[in-house]
Design a protein around this motif. Structure first.
Motif, PDB file in Angstrom:
ATOM      1  N   ARG A   1       0.829  -1.210   0.000  1.00 57.72           N
ATOM      2  CA  ARG A   1       0.000   0.000   0.000  1.00 57.72           C
ATOM      3  C   ARG A   1       0.863   1.259   0.000  1.00 57.72           C
ATOM      4  O   ARG A   1       0.538   2.253  -0.652  1.00 57.72           O
ATOM      5  CB  ARG A   1      -0.939  -0.018   1.206  1.00 57.72           C
ATOM      6  N   GLU A   2       1.954   1.216   0.737  1.00 61.77           N
ATOM      7  CA  GLU A   2       2.880   2.355   0.775  1.00 61.77           C
ATOM      8  C   GLU A   2       3.506   2.574  -0.607  1.00 61.77           C
ATOM      9  O   GLU A   2       3.631   3.716  -1.067  1.00 61.77           O
ATOM     10  CB  GLU A   2       3.976   2.102   1.819  1.00 61.77           C
ATOM     11  N   ALA A   3       3.860   1.478  -1.266  1.00 59.56           N
ATOM     12  CA  ALA A   3       4.455   1.579  -2.600  1.00 59.56           C
ATOM     13  C   ALA A   3       3.443   2.130  -3.606  1.00 59.56           C
ATOM     14  O   ALA A   3       3.773   2.996  -4.432  1.00 59.56           O
ATOM     15  CB  ALA A   3       4.961   0.214  -3.057  1.00 59.56           C
ATOM     16  N   LEU A   4       2.208   1.653  -3.548  1.00 63.35           N
ATOM     17  CA  LEU A   4       1.178   2.125  -4.465  1.00 63.35           C
ATOM     18  C   LEU A   4       0.865   3.598  -4.236  1.00 63.35           C
ATOM     19  O   LEU A   4       0.597   4.349  -5.185  1.00 63.35           O
ATOM     20  CB  LEU A   4      -0.091   1.278  -4.315  1.00 63.35           C
ATOM     21  N   ALA A   5       0.901   4.011  -2.973  1.00 59.19           N
ATOM     22  CA  ALA A   5       0.659   5.422  -2.653  1.00 59.19           C
ATOM     23  C   ALA A   5       1.743   6.299  -3.264  1.00 59.19           C
ATOM     24  O   ALA A   5       1.468   7.395  -3.780  1.00 59.19           O
ATOM     25  CB  ALA A   5       0.602   5.622  -1.140  1.00 59.19           C
ATOM     26  N   LYS A   6       2.990   5.827  -3.228  1.00 61.85           N
ATOM     27  CA  LYS A   6       4.101   6.575  -3.815  1.00 61.85           C
ATOM     28  C   LYS A   6       3.942   6.656  -5.327  1.00 61.85           C
ATOM     29  O   LYS A   6       4.139   7.722  -5.930  1.00 61.85           O
ATOM     30  CB  LYS A   6       5.425   5.890  -3.443  1.00 61.85           C
ATOM     31  N   LEU A   7       3.586   5.556  -5.962  1.00 63.75           N
ATOM     32  CA  LEU A   7       3.391   5.544  -7.415  1.00 63.75           C
ATOM     33  C   LEU A   7       2.240   6.465  -7.818  1.00 63.75           C
ATOM     34  O   LEU A   7       2.310   7.151  -8.842  1.00 63.75           O
ATOM     35  CB  LEU A   7       3.128   4.122  -7.894  1.00 63.75           C
ATOM     36  N   ALA A   8       1.200   6.487  -6.990  1.00 66.26           N
ATOM     37  CA  ALA A   8       0.060   7.374  -7.267  1.00 66.26           C
ATOM     38  C   ALA A   8       0.469   8.833  -7.117  1.00 66.26           C
ATOM     39  O   ALA A   8       0.074   9.691  -7.906  1.00 66.26           O
ATOM     40  CB  ALA A   8      -1.105   7.040  -6.337  1.00 66.26           C
ATOM     41  N   ALA A   9       1.286   9.135  -6.096  1.00 64.63           N
ATOM     42  CA  ALA A   9       1.753  10.500  -5.876  1.00 64.63           C
ATOM     43  C   ALA A   9       2.615  10.986  -7.033  1.00 64.63           C
ATOM     44  O   ALA A   9       2.621  12.179  -7.357  1.00 64.63           O
ATOM     45  CB  ALA A   9       2.538  10.582  -4.567  1.00 64.63           C
ATOM     46  N   ASP A  10       3.330  10.061  -7.675  1.00 66.71           N
ATOM     47  CA  ASP A  10       4.166  10.407  -8.824  1.00 66.71           C
ATOM     48  C   ASP A  10       3.356  10.474 -10.123  1.00 66.71           C
ATOM     49  O   ASP A  10       3.900  10.764 -11.186  1.00 66.71           O
ATOM     50  CB  ASP A  10       5.294   9.377  -8.998  1.00 66.71           C
ATOM     51  N   GLY A  11       2.045  10.186 -10.016  1.00 60.39           N
ATOM     52  CA  GLY A  11       1.189  10.271 -11.195  1.00 60.39           C
ATOM     53  C   GLY A  11       1.277   9.097 -12.140  1.00 60.39           C
ATOM     54  O   GLY A  11       0.831   9.175 -13.287  1.00 60.39           O
ATOM     55  N   LEU A  12       1.852   7.981 -11.665  1.00 61.84           N
ATOM     56  CA  LEU A  12       2.033   6.822 -12.544  1.00 61.84           C
ATOM     57  C   LEU A  12       0.848   5.862 -12.506  1.00 61.84           C
ATOM     58  O   LEU A  12       0.598   5.152 -13.483  1.00 61.84           O
ATOM     59  CB  LEU A  12       3.311   6.073 -12.160  1.00 61.84           C
ATOM     60  N   VAL A  13       0.152   5.820 -11.387  1.00 62.48           N
ATOM     61  CA  VAL A  13      -1.022   4.962 -11.264  1.00 62.48           C
ATOM     62  C   VAL A  13      -2.131   5.754 -10.579  1.00 62.48           C
ATOM     63  O   VAL A  13      -1.875   6.785  -9.952  1.00 62.48           O
ATOM     64  CB  VAL A  13      -0.721   3.676 -10.456  1.00 62.48           C
ATOM     65  N   GLU A  14      -3.356   5.249 -10.710  1.00 64.73           N
ATOM     66  CA  GLU A  14      -4.470   5.885 -10.009  1.00 64.73           C
ATOM     67  C   GLU A  14      -5.417   4.812  -9.475  1.00 64.73           C
ATOM     68  O   GLU A  14      -5.813   3.906 -10.211  1.00 64.73           O
ATOM     69  CB  GLU A  14      -5.218   6.842 -10.932  1.00 64.73           C
ATOM     70  N   PRO A  15      -5.738   4.907  -8.171  1.00 63.95           N
ATOM     71  CA  PRO A  15      -6.687   3.946  -7.598  1.00 63.95           C
ATOM     72  C   PRO A  15      -8.120   4.314  -7.981  1.00 63.95           C
ATOM     73  O   PRO A  15      -8.464   5.499  -8.027  1.00 63.95           O
ATOM     74  CB  PRO A  15      -6.461   4.106  -6.085  1.00 63.95           C
ATOM     75  N   ARG A  16      -8.933   3.309  -8.273  1.00 59.51           N
ATOM     76  CA  ARG A  16     -10.340   3.531  -8.586  1.00 59.51           C
ATOM     77  C   ARG A  16     -11.170   2.733  -7.598  1.00 59.51           C
ATOM     78  O   ARG A  16     -11.001   1.518  -7.473  1.00 59.51           O
ATOM     79  CB  ARG A  16     -10.653   3.107 -10.023  1.00 59.51           C
ATOM     80  N   GLN A  17     -12.037   3.445  -6.899  1.00 59.02           N
ATOM     81  CA  GLN A  17     -12.824   2.844  -5.834  1.00 59.02           C
ATOM     82  C   GLN A  17     -13.546   1.589  -6.307  1.00 59.02           C
ATOM     83  O   GLN A  17     -14.317   1.611  -7.258  1.00 59.02           O
ATOM     84  CB  GLN A  17     -13.844   3.863  -5.321  1.00 59.02           C
ATOM     85  N   GLY A  18     -13.248   0.481  -5.652  1.00 56.40           N
ATOM     86  CA  GLY A  18     -13.919  -0.777  -5.939  1.00 56.40           C
ATOM     87  C   GLY A  18     -13.444  -1.481  -7.197  1.00 56.40           C
ATOM     88  O   GLY A  18     -13.918  -2.578  -7.503  1.00 56.40           O
TER      89      GLY A  18
END
Length: 257
Positions: free
Chosen positions: A57-74
């Motif tokens: 989760r920490e890694a995904l949060a970092k990738l999202a902060a860098d604009g490389l991935v985006e979480p989509r609810q559900g």
């Protein structure tokens, strides 16, 4: 002291999440997971990397902060479809080396000189007001002795937005805080860059840019931005030279003990 700073250098072991971030980033750069596609689930990533869900989760949060991935609810986590995805991965890889700060300023010169000129021609009333608001927010923070980095970036971003070409904004968003070395949160910030006199000089340069855009003078806006970013390059080079001279004198003094 017998030896140089090499004796004092302690290598930090990378966090597990950083290792995961690096591995996924390489997959994105290689196109193994194309833009718009879903990443493996947290459970699958946990099994692949042999780490806990917290690390993933920490890694995904970092990738999202860098604009490389985006979480989509559900739905899961997806690779972003922006054209700057690979540029974002490169920027995230750059780290905090001094040479990178100069490279970033060089990229900004290529992008922002023209964006200033276009903003002078294309901006509407609301966009002009946004540039002015960012300018005065920088002033407020400076008077309150607070970090001005966010307002500085907002000023340049508002100019990019006033081009009415979304790619100018996207490129600045990719650079993020790397674009503003004077921010206290920047990897390249120094006490000099955070000083009142240094930032007051930045604000004077901002005012010239703002006046040119407000007057609708594209050439003056381009020249003001060129002067501002060129001066930033020179100031940073001078800080590097001063740091080098200080280090040399420290080593010499230590050798004489």
């Amino acid at each position: 002291m017998s030896d140089t700073a090499n004796d004092l250098r302690v290598e930090r072991k990378p966090k597990l999440s950083e290792t995961v971030v690096g591995a996924i980033r390489k997959q994105l750069q290689a196109g193994e997971i194309p833009p718009g596609h879903k990443l493996p689930t947290e459970g699958q990533l946990t099994e692949t990397f042999g780490v806990s869900r917290t690390v993933i989760r920490e890694a995904l949060a970092k990738l999202a902060a860098d604009g490389l991935v985006e979480p989509r609810q559900g739905a899961g986590v997806f690779v972003t479809e922006h054209i700057s995805t690979m540029f974002g991965a490169l920027a995230a890889d750059m780290g905090a080396k001094d040479s990178v700060a100069l490279n970033v300023l060089e990229v900004r010169l290529a992008i922002e000189i023209e964006s200033a000129g276009l903003a002078a021609i294309r901006r509407n009333a609301a966009q002009e007001a946004a540039i002015q608001e960012a300018f005065f927010e920088f002033e407020r923070l400076l008077l309150d002795s607070q970090p001005t980095g966010p307002a500085d970036l907002a000023f340049h971003r508002a100019i990019a937005s006033a081009t009415n070409n979304p790619f100018y904004v996207e490129m600045l968003d990719v650079l993020g805080r790397r674009a503003i070395p004077c921010d206290v949160t920047s990897p390249w910030s120094t006490e000099l860059a955070q000083s009142d006199s240094y930032q007051r000089g930045l604000q004077r340069e901002h005012l010239v840019i703002l006046n040119a855009i407000t007057a609708g003078d594209a050439e003056a806006a381009r020249e003001a931005m060129r002067t501002h970013l060129g001066a930033s390059q020179q100031r940073y080079r001078e800080r590097l030279q001063a740091r080098q001279a200080y280090y040399a004198s420290s080593v010499k003094a230590a050798a004489g003990e």
